[in-house]
Design an enzyme around this catalytic site. Structure first.
Site, PDB file in Angstrom:
ATOM      1  CB  CYS A  10      67.535  26.857  27.528  1.00 51.83           C
ATOM      2  SG  CYS A  10      66.746  25.693  26.416  1.00 51.83           S
TER       3      CYS A  10
ATOM      4  CD  GLU B 218      59.548  16.877  26.751  1.00 52.12           C
ATOM      5  OE1 GLU B 218      59.654  16.136  27.730  1.00 52.12           O
ATOM      6  OE2 GLU B 218      59.705  18.097  26.816  1.00 52.12           O
TER       7      GLU B 218
HETATM    8  N1  SAH Z   1      66.813  27.245  19.783  1.00 49.59           N
HETATM    9  C1  SAH Z   1      65.777  28.085  19.366  1.00 49.59           C
HETATM   10  C2  SAH Z   1      64.399  27.484  19.491  1.00 49.59           C
HETATM   11  C3  SAH Z   1      64.106  26.665  20.700  1.00 49.59           C
HETATM   12  S1  SAH Z   1      64.050  27.516  22.221  1.00 49.59           S
HETATM   13  C4  SAH Z   1      65.855  29.406  20.087  1.00 49.59           C
HETATM   14  O1  SAH Z   1      66.635  29.529  21.029  1.00 49.59           O
HETATM   15  O2  SAH Z   1      65.147  30.313  19.663  1.00 49.59           O
HETATM   16  C5  SAH Z   1      62.412  28.181  22.170  1.00 49.59           C
HETATM   17  C6  SAH Z   1      62.206  29.430  23.008  1.00 49.59           C
HETATM   18  O3  SAH Z   1      62.162  29.120  24.404  1.00 49.59           O
HETATM   19  C7  SAH Z   1      63.330  30.428  22.809  1.00 49.59           C
HETATM   20  O4  SAH Z   1      62.844  31.745  22.688  1.00 49.59           O
HETATM   21  C8  SAH Z   1      64.082  30.232  24.092  1.00 49.59           C
HETATM   22  O5  SAH Z   1      64.926  31.258  24.342  1.00 49.59           O
HETATM   23  C9  SAH Z   1      62.941  30.075  25.088  1.00 49.59           C
HETATM   24  N2  SAH Z   1      63.342  29.596  26.394  1.00 49.59           N
HETATM   25  C10 SAH Z   1      64.384  28.819  26.710  1.00 49.59           C
HETATM   26  N3  SAH Z   1      64.465  28.641  28.047  1.00 49.59           N
HETATM   27  C11 SAH Z   1      63.431  29.306  28.592  1.00 49.59           C
HETATM   28  C12 SAH Z   1      62.959  29.506  29.937  1.00 49.59           C
HETATM   29  N4  SAH Z   1      63.565  28.953  30.965  1.00 49.59           N
HETATM   30  N5  SAH Z   1      61.872  30.270  30.125  1.00 49.59           N
HETATM   31  C13 SAH Z   1      61.219  30.821  29.067  1.00 49.59           C
HETATM   32  N6  SAH Z   1      61.615  30.681  27.791  1.00 49.59           N
HETATM   33  C14 SAH Z   1      62.701  29.930  27.548  1.00 49.59           C
HETATM   34 FE1  SF4 Z   2      67.447  27.572  21.997  1.00 49.99          FE
HETATM   35 FE2  SF4 Z   2      69.587  28.120  23.554  1.00 49.99          FE
HETATM   36 FE3  SF4 Z   2      67.786  26.340  24.373  1.00 49.99          FE
HETATM   37 FE4  SF4 Z   2      69.402  25.757  22.351  1.00 49.99          FE
HETATM   38  S1  SF4 Z   2      70.050  26.125  24.459  1.00 49.99           S
HETATM   39  S2  SF4 Z   2      67.189  25.392  22.470  1.00 49.99           S
HETATM   40  S3  SF4 Z   2      69.600  27.765  21.374  1.00 49.99           S
HETATM   41  S4  SF4 Z   2      67.413  28.529  24.019  1.00 49.99           S
END
Ligand code: SAH
Ligand code: SF4
Length: 347
Positions: free
Chosen positions: A119, A92
């Site tokens: 996440c 996506e």
């Molecule tokens: N893996 C990398 C980039 C992808 S995640 C990282 O962790 O930075 C992109 C962003 O979305 C990150 O800041 C992550 O912590 C945030 N994120 C993940 N789950 C989320 C949620 N449920 N609500 C808000 N932000 C979230």
């Molecule tokens: Fe980023 Fe953690 Fe989601 Fe991986 S699992 S995309 S490290 S926030």
């Protein structure tokens, strides 16, 4: 024989490609312009190349981006695109327009192996890294989609963030090459301040990136002490806060740039005043900007977003300590396009 997908090539990769076939090096920027600036995929149309070269490229190469299979447009103008890869997996990409700014949020992996508890991507597990063509192909496709006649290209996408699916620093080489293309004036010509790699804190790769690239860095912190962070983000056991913050302090050689700290506000988990105070202490030796993210609901967890009042109180503690802190607006919520809601499961 399989064809070389030239979307996988940076300008220096292409220079080598042309030199190896006995062509001149300057063919590389010419072809990069055709592919990325003008959006041409048919070599026959690359009129400043000799007919023989066009013919050779048509037979041995291709320009192949992921295929756009679904589009959703939210009430606030945010677009979510589902793209299919050659092996049938999907990823996506999200486009967020905001006044004169347009931010493209791109994916770097199918899934993610790091399993952060809040996440959606983490919950789906890990399938594979994306190729350069699949990463830059998201930008290539978004530009074509937003400006089909190629007239408004420079204005539609001003910023790129690696905040879609996956952990970019686990796919280091392909992400680095993709950022090279984003910054290349013959390709997208984006500013190094406006291409942001977001990481959950892989310290060795962060240090490598600092030496090899000038793009902006965001760190997903989400907790101000090791106990809490390890419970939300397993990677913290490998690279605890002391190491992570040491890598962030003085990350940029030029004394003005700041590391962005991403901090999801989760009710009763990490949003108390004492957490804000711990965060202030943690960030006291570097140049930081903090983004407070109202947590997005991800199904199958009991995590709840913080109330606006708690977010405001938390923010005030940081502001009082002189830390530039903003509360990020959650965008595209009605189409599950917000951070942490990307799971490649369809629109
Ligand atoms: N893996 C990398 C980039 C992808 S995640 C990282 O962790 O930075 C992109 C962003 O979305 C990150 O800041 C992550 O912590 C945030 N994120 C993940 N789950 C989320 C949620 N449920 N609500 C808000 N932000 C979230
Ligand atoms: Fe980023 Fe953690 Fe989601 Fe991986 S699992 S995309 S490290 S926030």
């Amino acid at each position: 024989m399989s064809k070389d997908n030239l979307l996988n090539f940076t300008c220096s990769d292409l220079e080598k490609f042309f030199l190896d076939m006995g062509e001149k090096k300057y063919r590389a920027p010419q072809v990069i312009k055709w592919i990325h600036q003008i959006g041409v995929t048919d070599f026959a149309l690359m009129t400043n190349l000799s007919l023989t070269l066009r013919d050779y490229l048509s037979q041995h190469s291709e320009v192949k981006a992921p295929e756009l299979i679904k589009e959703l447009i939210a009430e606030d103008g945010t677009c979510k695109w589902l793209m299919q890869l050659e092996d049938g997996h999907s990823i996506e990409t999200v486009y967020i327009p905001e006044g004169s700014r347009g931010t493209l949020c791109i994916s770097s992996q199918v899934g993610c192996p790091l399993g952060c508890s809040f996440c959606a991507t983490g919950m789906m597990g890990f399938t594979r890294d994306l190729t350069v063509a699949e990463i830059i192909g998201q930008l290539w496709l978004a530009v074509r989609k937003l400006s089909p006649d190629n007239t408004t290209r420079t204005h539609v996408i001003t910023n790129v963030v690696f905040m879609g699916m996956g952990e970019p620093l686990l796919n280091y080489t392909n992400v680095l090459k993709s950022t090279e293309l984003m910054l290349d004036d013959n390709a997208y010509g984006l500013s190094k301040y406006k291409v942001t790699v977001s990481t959950c804190g892989l310290v060795p790769e962060m240090l490598l990136l600092r030496d090899q690239s000038e793009v902006a860095l965001a760190v997903s912190l989400h907790a101000p002490n090791d106990e809490l962070r390890s419970s939300l983000m397993p990677i913290n056991k490998k690279y605890p806060l002391k190491e992570l913050i040491a890598a962030c302090n003085n990350y940029f050689k030029d004394g003005k740039r700041q590391v962005t700290i991403e901090y999801i506000m989760l009710s009763g988990v990490n949003d108390k005043i004492e957490h804000a105070k711990q965060l202030v202490k943690l960030l006291s030796h570097g140049r930081y900007k903090v983004n407070l993210i109202p947590g997005n609901i991800v199904t199958h967890t009991d995590l709840e977003p913080s109330s606006q009042d708690n977010i405001d109180l938390f923010r005030q503690v940081l502001l009082d300590a002189g830390i530039n802190t903003i509360t990020r607006k959650s965008r595209g919520g009605d189409i599950a396009a917000a951070c942490g809601q990307l799971a490649g499961e369809g629109c």
